[in-house]
Design an enzyme around this catalytic site. Structure first.
Site, PDB file in Angstrom:
ATOM      1  N   SER A   1       0.737  -1.158  -0.126  1.00 26.74           N
ATOM      2  CA  SER A   1      -0.153  -0.193   0.063  1.00 26.74           C
ATOM      3  C   SER A   1       0.902   1.064   0.131  1.00 26.74           C
ATOM      4  O   SER A   1       1.620   1.460  -0.948  1.00 26.74           O
ATOM      5  CB  SER A   1      -0.803   0.043   1.051  1.00 26.74           C
ATOM      6  OG  SER A   1      -1.940   0.929   1.120  1.00 26.74           O
TER       7      SER A   1
ATOM      8  N   ASP B   1      -6.285  -4.029  -1.882  1.00 31.63           N
ATOM      9  CA  ASP B   1      -5.071  -3.683  -1.097  1.00 31.63           C
ATOM     10  C   ASP B   1      -4.445  -4.824  -0.569  1.00 31.63           C
ATOM     11  O   ASP B   1      -4.782  -5.933  -0.229  1.00 31.63           O
ATOM     12  CB  ASP B   1      -5.746  -2.765   0.182  1.00 31.63           C
ATOM     13  CG  ASP B   1      -4.674  -1.933   0.708  1.00 31.63           C
ATOM     14  OD1 ASP B   1      -3.685  -2.873   1.376  1.00 31.63           O
ATOM     15  OD2 ASP B   1      -4.828  -0.876   0.968  1.00 31.63           O
TER      16      ASP B   1
END
Length: 764
Positions: free
Chosen positions: A496, A608
């Site tokens: 991320s 993610d």
């Protein structure tokens, strides 16, 4: 001088020749020497200028083992040679030889033995065999303490009587998974690879066995079938110990069982804890991918870089011939009697040098083949602008795919002009090869070569950065602190926001650039709002800003090895991005469901990476294979702790009105994006407390709970927090390791530059 006929006959047997006329001529160069009992004939490390044949009496041979202790490794009786090893192989004495009683010897100078090699090369076979036996015995004695503990001469003889010697050529299997387990092996020289068969039928490499280690020992305790297949990565020498011999050995030497048990338990504990063992890599083969590759120059630079880690020796065919004083010796065929000199000499160098760099010829040759067969690691060196198709030499030595199931691990080194801004076209080099990693090296850049050396030596320095939204700005401060401490990052990864910062670092961006660009990418996320059918943000503007900032650079074209992690929503599995467009990998790694639309990849949906690996330190450890791992965590153990103005329900309209009405009291609640992000991270954060952080050398958790996950406007404060925390943690860690702290004046200067640059970037 004149020797009796029986003495000449003994000399002939020791030298492997019965040519009476030649022996008579040789006698003119001989001298007789008497050594009193207890006196050293020569000592370990002395220069080698002659060999001897014992006429009367006996000698004891002693070597210093890996534990620093001296051990008697053999006895030389009448009629046997001594000191021939270094006469044949070159170098200094590898053992101390002391007279066990008054001893009479015949001394043969080096010139006489060299004449024997020229006129009677077949005689070298017997000397070579004797030399091999002695080298093997010395190697065995040096490593036995690590397996069976300290052994006296009687115990050593028991071990020698109990074991059987075995030669395993490169690629051959020692045993296969499922075979009956009836014996164990000690690897005396070479390297082995262990693999297990997966349920899908594929083989997975689970480890390597270096010289001095035992393999298959669980069979001595349990008798169960082998749980892995073990093959030779290079030509290897082992000793075999079967169950009956093991029981006899333990009955005579009970302490050996305790030592073996401790060793086995220690290795199992290291595996379970993720502890990284010290590297045992010794020999590195360099193979040119083309005729124009400056392999000699690169070999010189790599040897110098390795020498900073441990003593290193660079050997080419010409250098081998020079060191051994025999032109053309390096190119003799494997069945030539003189070939024994080469193998014994390389074995001897591995005992005296931490690294031996073997430079192959530019074309297929016996020496090039030896380089590949003796190597623990292989580096294929190429000029980045050349034809990427594997040439005849590379195909012959490492195969078309770069690495077979039982070949030494192969890496690719691409040489670039010193002025190269960023590599390009790396993919075309990787497609026709299967290598464990690739390195980009700018010609003349010592730091690039040093990075390759650290990977080869398994002492590389890797950094893993966690996800955390705007809190990930703290990573910028951490990287600055690492740089100030003089810690060069060799490999970097993240998830991320950590994926974004680590990619920017691999691109060579400095901290101010990271601040400016990340505020452009993430700072105006509200402008990407869309009708929330699939997500709160449409991803158009943020994706465009990301691509505009990063460009169309491919991951494999980065100077530093890099990867990031996303979660495959369709297959419920983790996905590692180590090639392809950086911007797309970053978009997938940071694509929080509900906030961003999933990335479509080959029909699957990627979201993610924090769902499965918010801090990919374990993946970094596995990919590096050894070295130092630093894990930086900006996720919070406790988060989203508010005094909430509701219990189990609330009106969104009421919250909206409280924020729109200037006269109403604003209702403080966490944002939807923050809740989604924290929800996606909790499983991964919990996993970090257990297996994921095993094997991490330095774990740095940054206290950033006071900052919101979307608080990109607070970049400077977040960076300062990361910087201050990391400086303290790194200093404590260096002190604990006994490492020197960086120069204070240098650090203060870098601090001032860093803070000034951050301030300027913030105002810009």
């Amino acid at each position: 001088m004149t020797l009796p006929d029986d003495a000449l006959a003994r000399l002939g047997r020791a030298l492997g020749t019965e040519d009476a006329a030649w022996l008579s001529r040789l006698a003119l160069e001989l001298t007789v020497r008497t050594v009193p009992a207890g006196t050293a004939l020569f000592r370990q490390g002395d220069p080698s200028d002659a060999m001897y044949v014992v006429e009367r009496g006996a000698l004891e041979v002693c070597v210093t083992g890996d534990d620093g202790r001296d051990a008697v490794v053999g006895r030389v009786e009448a009629g046997e040679p001594v000191g021939e090893m270094q006469i044949l192989s070159g170098g200094r004495r590898t053992a101390t030889v002391v007279a066990a009683e008054d001893t009479v010897l015949t001394r043969l100078p080096r010139t006489a033995v060299e004449a024997l090699a020229r006129e009677h090369p077949e005689a070298l076979r017997q000397l070579g065999d004797a030399m091999r036996r002695r080298v093997r015995r010395n190697q065995l004695v040096a490593i036995l303490p690590s397996v069976f503990g300290t052994l006296d001469e009687a115990a050593l003889r028991d071990v020698e009587a109990a074991v059987e010697w075995a030669e395993l050529p490169r690629g051959a299997a020692l045993f296969a998974q499922g075979d009956e387990g009836a014996s164990a092996f000690v690897l005396v020289s070479g390297r082995l690879q262990a693999s297990v068969r997966q349920p899908n039928g594929a083989d997975k490499v689970v480890g390597e066995i270096a010289h001095g280690e035992m393999v298959g020992e669980m069979a001595l305790f349990t008798g169960e079938p082998r749980n892995a297949t073990v093959r030779a990565l290079r030509d290897s020498t082992l000793v075999r110990l079967d169950q009956a011999a093991f029981e006899r050995l333990i009955a005579r030497n009970p302490p050996a069982l305790m030592a073996l048990t401790r060793s086995t338990i220690g290795r199992l504990r290291d595996v379970q804890s993720g502890a990284v063992r010290a590297s045992r890599v010794r020999s590195i083969a360099l193979i040119a991918a083309g005729s124009e590759v400056p392999l000699g120059a690169f070999a010189h630079d790599l040897t110098a870089a390795l020498d900073a880690i441990g003593p290193a020796l660079h050997v080419s065919a010409a250098e081998l011939d020079r060191l051994l004083g025999t032109p053309g010796l390096s190119e003799v065929s494997p069945d030539d009697p003189r070939a024994a000199r080469i193998g014994a000499w390389i074995d001897d160098q591995e005992a005296h040098f931490r690294f031996v760099v073997l430079e192959a010829d530019p074309t297929p040759s016996p020496w090039s083949t030896r380089c590949a067969r003796y190597a623990d690691r292989v580096l294929v060196v190429a000029r980045a602008g050349d034809d990427p198709t594997p040439g005849p030499l590379e195909r012959a030595l490492v195969g078309a795919e770069g690495r077979g199931s039982a070949d030494a691990a192969t890496s690719l080194v691409l040489l670039h002009p010193a002025s190269t801004r960023l590599p390009s076209g790396t993919k075309r080099w990787l497609v026709p090869r299967r290598v464990v990693r690739h390195h980009h090296v700018r010609v003349g850049r010592a730091d690039d070569v040093a990075r390759v050396a650290r990977f080869v030596a398994e002492t590389a320095f890797g950094v893993a950065l966690s996800g955390g939204g705007a809190r990930g700005f703290a990573h910028v401060g951490v990287l600055q602190a690492l740089d100030e401490a003089g810690l060069s990052v060799d490999m970097i990864c993240g998830t991320s926001m950590g994926a974004c910062v680590s990619a920017e670092y691999a691109l060579g961006w400095d901290p101010p650039t990271m601040v400016v660009e990340n505020q452009k990418i993430f700072g105006r996320w509200q402008r990407d709002l869309t009708f929330p059918m699939l997500s709160l943000l449409g991803g158009h503007r943020s994706g465009a800003r990301l691509r505009e900032s990063i460009g169309d650079i491919q991951i494999e074209d980065l100077w530093l090895p890099y990867f990031c992690v996303s979660s495959n929503l369709s297959r419920a599995e983790m996905m590692i991005h180590d090639d392809g467009p950086i911007w797309l990998a970053l978009r997938a790694s940071g694509g929080l469901p509900g906030v961003f639309p999933p990335v479509v990849h080959r029909g699957d949906l990627l979201v993610d990476g924090g769902f499965l690996r918010n801090l990919p330190a374990d993946l970094l450890r596995d990919r590096m294979g050894g070295g130092t791992i630093v894990a930086v965590d900006v996720s919070a153990e406790l988060d989203l702790q508010f005094e909430h103005p509701y219990e189990h329900s609330i009106s969104g309209w009421r919250i909206l009105w409280s924020r729109m009405n200037p006269f109403a009291t604003s209702i403080a609640t966490p944002s939807l994006a923050a809740i989604l992000q924290r929800s996606g991270k909790i499983a991964s954060v919990a996993m970090q407390r257990d297996a994921l952080l095993h094997g991490v050398d330095l774990y740095v958790r940054i206290p950033v709970q006071q900052f919101g996950m979307l608080d990109f406007a607070a970049a400077r404060s977040i960076i300062e927090t990361g910087y201050a925390t990391a400086r303290t943690k790194i200093a404590e860690w260096l002190v604990a390791r006994g490492a020197p702290l960086p120069d204070r004046a240098h650090v203060r200067e870098r601090q001032a530059e860093f803070r000034e640059a951050i301030a300027e970037s913030e105002s810009a």
